[in-house]
Scaffold this motif. Sequence first.
Motif: not given
Length: 160
Positions: A134-153
């Motif tokens: 996946g890839a993660e985008y962190d908001l620099e001014q807040y302790p929050v991040g968003f990610s788009l992820e692929y999982k193969h279970l």
Amino acid sequence: MKLKTLSLLAFALILTGTAGAEYYAGAGYGISWNGGHAWTNGKKYNYETFSKMYSFFGGTVIPTERLDFHMEGEFVHLKAVPDVGKSRELDALMANFIGVIPNVDMPVQPYMGLGLGYGRWDHKFTVVKQFIAGAEYDLEQYPVGFSLEYKHLSPNETGG
């Protein structure tokens, strides 16, 4: 197996936490594609279906010179409801090991990892493996991040 995996993860989190590592927690929600086969009236049917999937996770970051390693514990739930046959559910506790490539020029960080755990699949307890990318985008001014992820279970179909 479950107790050993959780004990090892807890020990590793305590050990890295005393070394000044960073902790994180989060939740994920998404859509899961499920493929498989079901038996109905003595006939085998292949199916493909989409279902909702959610997870809760927490871990620690271990920074190194080239990669940041994430060691995390995760609970995963999904329910596959095929057109034929019975529904299939997965509830699993996973120990994930993820490598993050730090990218100083962009706010997006790609990552890949593997997970191993133990869970309940079709009312049987079994080993579960997963691949994560996946890839993660962190908001620099807040302790929050968003990610788009692929999982193969991949639960062990034979159980045990």
